[in-house]
Design a protein around this motif. Structure first.
Motif, PDB file in Angstrom:
ATOM      1  N   SER A 159       0.828  -1.214   0.000  1.00  0.00           N
ATOM      2  CA  SER A 159       0.000   0.000   0.000  1.00  0.00           C
ATOM      3  C   SER A 159       0.860   1.261   0.000  1.00  0.00           C
ATOM      4  N   ILE A 160       2.040   1.167   0.596  1.00  0.00           N
ATOM      5  CA  ILE A 160       2.989   2.283   0.606  1.00  0.00           C
ATOM      6  C   ILE A 160       4.362   1.750   0.194  1.00  0.00           C
ATOM      7  N   GLN A 161       5.231   2.690  -0.210  1.00  0.00           N
ATOM      8  CA  GLN A 161       6.579   2.308  -0.647  1.00  0.00           C
ATOM      9  C   GLN A 161       7.645   2.622   0.390  1.00  0.00           C
ATOM     10  N   VAL A 162       7.397   3.651   1.186  1.00  0.00           N
ATOM     11  CA  VAL A 162       8.368   4.077   2.197  1.00  0.00           C
ATOM     12  C   VAL A 162       7.632   4.314   3.506  1.00  0.00           C
ATOM     13  N   TYR A 163       8.157   3.758   4.576  1.00  0.00           N
ATOM     14  CA  TYR A 163       7.574   3.896   5.897  1.00  0.00           C
ATOM     15  C   TYR A 163       8.514   4.715   6.769  1.00  0.00           C
ATOM     16  N   THR A 164       8.031   5.851   7.265  1.00  0.00           N
ATOM     17  CA  THR A 164       8.837   6.656   8.189  1.00  0.00           C
ATOM     18  C   THR A 164       8.441   6.281   9.612  1.00  0.00           C
ATOM     19  N   GLY A 165       9.051   5.200  10.088  1.00  0.00           N
ATOM     20  CA  GLY A 165       8.734   4.670  11.408  1.00  0.00           C
ATOM     21  C   GLY A 165       9.830   4.952  12.411  1.00  0.00           C
ATOM     22  N   ASP A 166      10.022   3.998  13.321  1.00  0.00           N
ATOM     23  CA  ASP A 166      11.006   4.144  14.383  1.00  0.00           C
ATOM     24  C   ASP A 166      12.024   3.008  14.318  1.00  0.00           C
ATOM     25  N   VAL A 167      13.241   3.305  14.707  1.00  0.00           N
ATOM     26  CA  VAL A 167      14.290   2.288  14.713  1.00  0.00           C
ATOM     27  C   VAL A 167      13.925   1.146  15.651  1.00  0.00           C
ATOM     28  N   GLY A 168      13.466   1.482  16.860  1.00  0.00           N
ATOM     29  CA  GLY A 168      13.219   0.465  17.872  1.00  0.00           C
ATOM     30  C   GLY A 168      12.231  -0.605  17.464  1.00  0.00           C
ATOM     31  N   GLU A 169      11.185  -0.230  16.726  1.00  0.00           N
ATOM     32  CA  GLU A 169      10.174  -1.215  16.370  1.00  0.00           C
ATOM     33  C   GLU A 169      10.648  -2.171  15.286  1.00  0.00           C
ATOM     34  N   MET A 170      11.855  -1.927  14.753  1.00  0.00           N
ATOM     35  CA  MET A 170      12.398  -2.790  13.714  1.00  0.00           C
ATOM     36  C   MET A 170      13.224  -3.947  14.253  1.00  0.00           C
ATOM     37  N   VAL A 171      13.489  -3.946  15.566  1.00  0.00           N
ATOM     38  CA  VAL A 171      14.352  -4.981  16.142  1.00  0.00           C
ATOM     39  C   VAL A 171      13.877  -6.379  15.799  1.00  0.00           C
ATOM     40  N   SER A 172      12.589  -6.634  15.975  1.00  0.00           N
ATOM     41  CA  SER A 172      12.068  -7.980  15.732  1.00  0.00           C
ATOM     42  C   SER A 172      12.028  -8.333  14.251  1.00  0.00           C
ATOM     43  N   HIS A 173      12.223  -7.347  13.386  1.00  0.00           N
ATOM     44  CA  HIS A 173      12.159  -7.592  11.941  1.00  0.00           C
ATOM     45  C   HIS A 173      13.538  -7.711  11.298  1.00  0.00           C
ATOM     46  N   LEU A 174      14.583  -7.409  12.075  1.00  0.00           N
ATOM     47  CA  LEU A 174      15.929  -7.490  11.520  1.00  0.00           C
ATOM     48  C   LEU A 174      16.258  -8.938  11.164  1.00  0.00           C
ATOM     49  N   GLY A 175      16.812  -9.135  10.011  1.00  0.00           N
ATOM     50  CA  GLY A 175      17.215 -10.478   9.604  1.00  0.00           C
ATOM     51  C   GLY A 175      16.089 -11.341   9.082  1.00  0.00           C
ATOM     52  N   THR A 176      14.863 -10.801   8.980  1.00  0.00           N
ATOM     53  CA  THR A 176      13.745 -11.613   8.486  1.00  0.00           C
ATOM     54  C   THR A 176      13.658 -11.591   6.967  1.00  0.00           C
ATOM     55  N   GLY A 177      14.362 -10.660   6.332  1.00  0.00           N
ATOM     56  CA  GLY A 177      14.295 -10.555   4.884  1.00  0.00           C
ATOM     57  C   GLY A 177      13.044  -9.872   4.379  1.00  0.00           C
ATOM     58  N   GLU A 178      12.320  -9.194   5.277  1.00  0.00           N
ATOM     59  CA  GLU A 178      11.075  -8.527   4.890  1.00  0.00           C
ATOM     60  C   GLU A 178      11.282  -7.045   4.604  1.00  0.00           C
TER      61      GLU A 178
END
Length: 322
Positions: free
Chosen positions: A198-217
């Motif tokens: 639905s979107i191409q770029v997400y301006t989120g937060d670094v912290g909420e990405m911890v669980s997504h690191l290394g998932t290839g998503e």
């Protein structure tokens, strides 16, 4: 007065002075004012895990989406204003909403700021298969066509996440009003929107990405910090490194209802202060992608209210409020 009347009066008095809040915090609860998966969820998980030794029972996490915190602050200014068991997660975005009137009549003076969880920073995030490999790729595309890149985040126009995108555009003298921006009700929904296309770029937060690191998503193209962050984000360049003057620090913390009595409020303060001194808390904050910021009680409450005051001035300069 007869014995019966005296006993009745004493019984009535006991009900009046025996509040719905018990002197002990026997049902600790953290309210995340969004759906699961975003920054408010992360903030509540820190409290849930970091304070588990401070309470006899486990802390419940309750999700209360709606208006990026509007539903929660309304509830805690009406039916739960003196609830001693509940804390509500907030971020700098919540402070911005208070400053710009996004919460209607409720502002910084209508809550008791309690304690911080830590600090976070804005991030520019894309799907792993995105054609944008660097922040420069995104910025070049925006310069070519400001409305050609679909940006999005967990907040409406004028919110914290919108401000991150706006600051990026302003770093290249682009008009944020030309940005194509999709608003979601929280970070979890925004991430789902990014992954779903639905979107191409997400301006989120670094912290909420911890669980997504290394998932290839997803990939973090840049952190909106002054300097590179420690592991696990040490390899992520800052926006400033890439040549864009775009920095957005975020505070994460908790507030309570404004009528919570001092005794209950102070017990929560003591619980956080005890947790701050432990290695477990430091490790938890780091594991969640935050940097340490240990503020609590009156000092923290005063600091947050000063931040709202500063944000009000910035919002006026940006034309977001009169």
């Amino acid at each position: 007065m007869t014995f019966a009347k005296t006993a009745s009066a004493l019984l009535l008095t006991s009900f009046l002075v025996s509040p719905a809040f018990a002197q002990e915090i026997d049902r600790p609860e953290c309210v995340a004012p969004a759906k699961p998966g975003g920054g408010f969820d992360l903030t509540c998980r820190i409290a849930q895990q970091g304070l588990e030794k401070q309470f006899d029972g486990p802390m419940q996490v309750t999700f209360m989406p709606g208006g990026i915190g509007a539903v929660a602050i309304n509830l805690f200014n009406t039916t739960r204003t003196d609830d001693p068991n509940a804390i509500v997660a907030f971020s700098s975005g919540s402070l911005l909403n208070m400053a710009t009137g996004k919460y209607g009549q409720w502002g910084a003076g209508d809550v008791r700021f309690l304690a911080t969880a830590g600090t976070d920073y804005g991030a520019v995030i894309v799907r792993d298969d995105s054609p944008y490999k660097t922040l420069k790729d995104v910025m070049d595309a925006l310069k070519e066509n400001p409305g050609g890149v679909v940006m999005g985040a967990g907040g409406s126009v004028g919110s914290q996440d919108w401000m991150k995108a706006a600051i990026l555009m302003k770093s290249e003298d682009l008009d944020p009003r030309q940005m194509r921006y999709v608003a979601f009700d929280g970070g979890g929904d925004a991430i789902a929107g990014l992954l779903g296309g639905s979107i191409q770029v997400y301006t989120g937060d670094v912290g909420e990405m911890v669980s997504h690191l290394g998932t290839g998503e997803m990939r973090i193209l840049a952190a909106m910090s002054d300097e590179r962050l420690p592991a696990p984000f040490a390899d992520i360049p800052t926006a400033k490194e890439a040549g864009y003057d775009a920095v957005w620090p975020i505070v994460r913390g908790y507030y309570m209802g404004k009528n919570v009595p001092d005794e209950a409020y102070n017990k929560w303060v003591e619980a956080f202060q005890a947790a701050y001194k432990t290695d477990e808390w430091a490790a938890l904050v780091k594991d969640k992608g935050l940097l340490p910021l240990d503020l609590s009680g009156k000092e923290m409450d005063a600091d947050m209210k000063k931040r709202v005051e500063r944000m009000t001035g910035i919002a006026k300069e940006a034309g977001l409020i009169q």
